[in-house]
Design an enzyme around this catalytic site. Structure first.
Site, PDB file in Angstrom:
ATOM      1  N   TYR A 278       0.812  -1.213   0.000  1.00 58.07           N
ATOM      2  CA  TYR A 278       0.000   0.000   0.000  1.00 58.07           C
ATOM      3  C   TYR A 278       0.845   1.263   0.000  1.00 58.07           C
ATOM      4  O   TYR A 278       0.376   2.325  -0.426  1.00 58.07           O
ATOM      5  CB  TYR A 278      -1.003  -0.030   1.157  1.00 58.07           C
ATOM      6  CG  TYR A 278      -2.223  -0.822   0.746  1.00 58.07           C
ATOM      7  CD1 TYR A 278      -3.191  -0.252  -0.061  1.00 58.07           C
ATOM      8  CD2 TYR A 278      -2.358  -2.160   1.084  1.00 58.07           C
ATOM      9  CE1 TYR A 278      -4.281  -0.981  -0.499  1.00 58.07           C
ATOM     10  CE2 TYR A 278      -3.439  -2.899   0.644  1.00 58.07           C
ATOM     11  CZ  TYR A 278      -4.405  -2.308  -0.144  1.00 58.07           C
ATOM     12  OH  TYR A 278      -5.468  -3.030  -0.605  1.00 58.07           O
ATOM     13  N   HIS A 433      -5.228  -2.433   7.011  1.00 55.51           N
ATOM     14  CA  HIS A 433      -4.609  -3.472   6.192  1.00 55.51           C
ATOM     15  C   HIS A 433      -3.622  -4.322   6.985  1.00 55.51           C
ATOM     16  O   HIS A 433      -2.896  -5.141   6.401  1.00 55.51           O
ATOM     17  CB  HIS A 433      -3.920  -2.854   4.973  1.00 55.51           C
ATOM     18  CG  HIS A 433      -4.889  -2.345   3.957  1.00 55.51           C
ATOM     19  ND1 HIS A 433      -5.718  -3.189   3.248  1.00 55.51           N
ATOM     20  CD2 HIS A 433      -5.182  -1.082   3.541  1.00 55.51           C
ATOM     21  CE1 HIS A 433      -6.470  -2.456   2.435  1.00 55.51           C
ATOM     22  NE2 HIS A 433      -6.171  -1.185   2.594  1.00 55.51           N
TER      23      HIS A 433
END
Length: 750
Positions: A278, A433
């Protein structure tokens, strides 16, 4: 021009002079293009066309792609699909091509590209005025063009650049129509109408902040620029709570906006708490908006914010990749994502141009074989042409996590030319996440996984698999503790799998040392994952002359206030060769448990240790590997395979080996060797056996843990860790086998 209102200010003559100068500068800066491309930059590019091979080749490829799209015509279908479906793909392709077409218009001065961008934007203007929310309702923040506001923000980030490049080509009437009916409503929708999306500290919000800020810069709208930098002040959201994407909606005193997303997720080292997958995704809006601010509002020094953390982030990200350039799949991360992705082309070029012009970055750009079509990309291509590139060498590195670098971190130990690479994660949760995997690790030989981290459970943009979105197995398997190479207690997840609790905790570095050629060590502790239990894990890469290759030593010391069942898995990559114990394979496969990830593990074999050492060998990618583990008589040895309770085959059928032990206090000690080779062509099997004759814990108490490694020739190596004092100056002394061993520092190896 918009000027921030200042009250009760007396303007002295000097201030008036400065204000007049600043106003003149800002007016000049508002010429177009000024966002990513600039007037001076475009002139420099045009002057160098035909003279810089890599830049010229990139222009040629982009031109071929855009010309093909122009020939096909513009399609702006009514949205209906998840990611992976046609309408999603088409709108995504549109914003990518529009941005490229605008750049070609500026560089090549061919009106057909400006006409294409103009016509596409006007087509979207006609559509957007009456466009409802996207029909797919899965997202916590639905978009209009896309199923989630995140992708709508992607669209605006790119379309802002396209608009800037054709701004002067458009008539004033066309600009007013686009700004009043498309761009301002679009910016308001993803921000004011979606505060739970926009006012977060998360990669989603970074895209939203950048989108609003970039279109604000093009339109010279100070209100949008301020909203981008500082978020929405009164967003109407309740304090606390979790949205359905797993991220905090709002907490007392929470910062928001682009600055908050620069400050909180990045450590001073440039590590991004959500992990490299990410970070790669977020680096584009981070850098592209920071660059736009550098060009239009250099007075705010956004690109230099937090001691140049964005430029540090590029270096951190490149160092979080294996020998093939693929990012380590920490937290939610898709395997195979690498620095060849377009966002890393942006990152490398900007880092070179606006950083210290590190020549090692040029070798990455050479591998990427493309550059940005702007001044940064041109400078990279010129430097490569002029032979300035040097090899990007990745050495061992310890990256801190957290806003102040005090929330754990990630250590990467590398031996040789990435001949063996250990990735040790002792970081914070990593926002929504994150995975429940304190003190976990993965191991690589060159670019091949030896002991793997599973990564995420998602088939990105493959519509047949959940619309290309995260699958339910991401929570039921990929995020769970047992899915990782770390300790699981009583079949439970770290922090009970509770996101709020996990988000307040982190592991702590005990020490890190990569100063020696033959041994590198990282050690960390975790005391909150299981209340009442302390885990202290020490991992080392060691190269001894009596071994063919470097090997990994792993010491997990566990102290608890009561007895527990501990599971200690190894997710190896390859085909089983043999073990020194007998196992029984059931005729009917059953899951190992019914929750916390265990429901997805088939039990394929079960045995007991035959000696004081358990050995387990496998073959992967033409190389042999052996796990040697100190055994206790009561241990259970389990052979597992992922895939139970997975009727849609959403999970890979990867194998694992697990040591199960019932104890109060215990220490798991293991060595993973890489050795030998096998060629299916010559059918030659070389050095297929382990080189370890005995692995033994020779001392283990509150103060010290000592491990003896005896090779097949009878030579012994001794590794000792001081469990209480990690000071580099502390003096230690210990008697082992009637011999006194003395040393200075947190560990001893000889």
């Amino acid at each position: 021009m918009y000027v921030k209102k200042i009250t009760k200010l007396v303007l002295t003559p000097l201030v008036l002079i400065i204000t007049t100068f600043t106003a003149s500068f800002v007016v000049q800066a508002q010429e177009h293009p000024n966002l990513i491309l600039t007037k001076d930059g475009v002139e420099k590019i045009r002057d160098n066309l035909g003279k810089v091979p890599l830049f010229d080749a990139t222009v040629s490829r982009v031109k071929q792609t855009v010309d093909k799209e122009i020939a096909a015509g513009i399609d702006t279908p009514i949205p209906k699909d998840f990611s992976g479906g046609y309408t999603h793909y088409r709108h995504k392709q549109n914003f990518i091509i529009a941005q490229k077409a605008g750049v070609l218009y500026q560089i090549l001065e061919d009106d057909k590209y400006a006409i294409y961008v103009r016509d596409m934007l006007l087509q979207y203007e006609a559509m957007y005025k009456n466009l409802p929310l996207h029909p797919q309702e899965r997202s916590y923040a639905r978009g209009k063009l896309f199923w989630q506001s995140l992708n709508d923000s992607n669209w605006l980030v790119y379309m802002s650049q396209a608009y800037d490049t054709v701004y002067n080509f458009l008539t004033e009437e066309q600009r007013e129509k686009l700004e009043n009916n498309l761009f301002r409503p679009f910016a308001d929708f993803i921000s004011l109408e979606n505060p739970a999306f926009y006012n977060r500290v998360h990669n989603h919000s970074t895209w939203g902040n950048a989108a609003v800020g970039m279109i604000g810069l093009v339109m010279d709208d100070e209100a949008l620029i301020q909203r981008a930098l500082y978020g929405i002040e009164d967003d109407g959201l309740p304090i606390g709570g979790i949205d359905n994407d797993g991220g905090t909606i709002k907490v007392e005193g929470q910062k928001k906006g682009f600055y908050a997303n620069l400050d909180d997720p990045f450590s001073p080292d440039g590590y991004y708490t959500e992990g490299p997958y990410y970070q790669r995704y977020a680096m584009y809006p981070f850098l592209i908006f920071a660059l736009a601010m550098e060009n239009v509002r250099p007075d705010l020094k956004v690109l230099q914010h937090k001691d140049n953390v964005l430029l540090k982030g590029v270096n951190a990200l490149l160092n979080l990749s294996d020998a093939d350039g693929e990012f380590f799949p920490l937290n939610d991360g898709q395997k195979g994502m690498s620095y060849y992705t377009a966002s890393l082309v942006t990152a490398v070029d900007i880092a070179y141009h606006y950083g210290d012009q590190n020549p090692q970055l040029l070798s990455i750009a050479e591998k990427q074989n493309e550059v940005l079509l702007d001044e940064a990309g041109l400078d990279v291509a010129i430097a490569i042409r002029d032979g300035k590139a040097k090899l990007f060498t990745k050495s061992s590195i310890n990256l801190t996590d957290g806003i102040d670098g005090k929330q754990g971190g990630v250590a990467v130990l590398r031996y040789g030319n990435e001949d063996l690479t250990l990735v040790f994660k002792y970081a914070a949760q990593g926002l929504s996440h994150g995975h429940y995997d304190k003190l976990s690790y993965s191991l690589y030989e060159k670019g091949d996984e030896v002991i793997q981290d599973y990564g995420l459970s998602r088939f990105v943009n493959i519509g047949q698999k959940g619309g290309g979105n995260y699958l339910k197995e991401n929570k039921t398997w990929a995020k769970t503790t047992i899915a990782h190479n770390t300790l699981a207690q009583d079949g439970e997840m770290h922090f009970g799998g509770n996101y709020k609790t996990a988000s307040t905790e982190h592991s702590d570095l005990y020490f890190y040392d990569d100063t020696k050629d033959n041994v590198q060590v990282v050690s960390a502790t975790e005391v909150n994952a299981y209340p009442g239990t302390k885990m202290h894990r020490t991992m080392a890469l060691i190269k001894d002359d009596n071994f063919e290759k470097a090997f990994m030593l792993d010491i997990m010391k566990v102290k608890s206030d009561e007895e527990h069942e501990y599971d200690f898995p190894f997710y190896y990559m390859g085909q089983v060769i043999n073990g020194n114990f007998k196992w029984e394979s059931p005729t009917d496969l059953e899951p190992l448990g019914d929750k916390n990830g265990y429901q997805h593990l088939y039990l394929e074999g079960k045995g007991k240790p035959a000696t004081n050492n358990t050995k387990f060998s496998w073959l992967g990618n033409g190389k042999f590997y052996t796990l040697t583990s100190v055994a206790e008589e009561s241990d259970e040895l389990l052979l597992t395979r992922i895939g139970a309770n997975d009727p849609e085959f959403n999970l890979r059928r990867d194998a694992g080996f697990m040591v199960r032990r019932e104890a109060e206090d215990t220490t798991f000690v293991s060595v993973v060797e890489t050795h030998g080779s096998y060629s299916p062509v010559s059918e030659a099997s070389l050095n297929s056996n382990s080189n370890i004759a005995n692995l033994e814990i020779v001392e283990d108490n509150n103060d010290y843990t000592a491990v003896s490694i005896t090779d097949v020739k009878g030579s012994k190596q001794l590794f000792i860790i001081a469990n209480k004092d990690a000071s580099v100056s502390a003096k230690h002394s210990l008697t082992i086998d009637n011999k006194k061993v003395s040393w200075v520092g947190p560990y001893y190896y000889k």
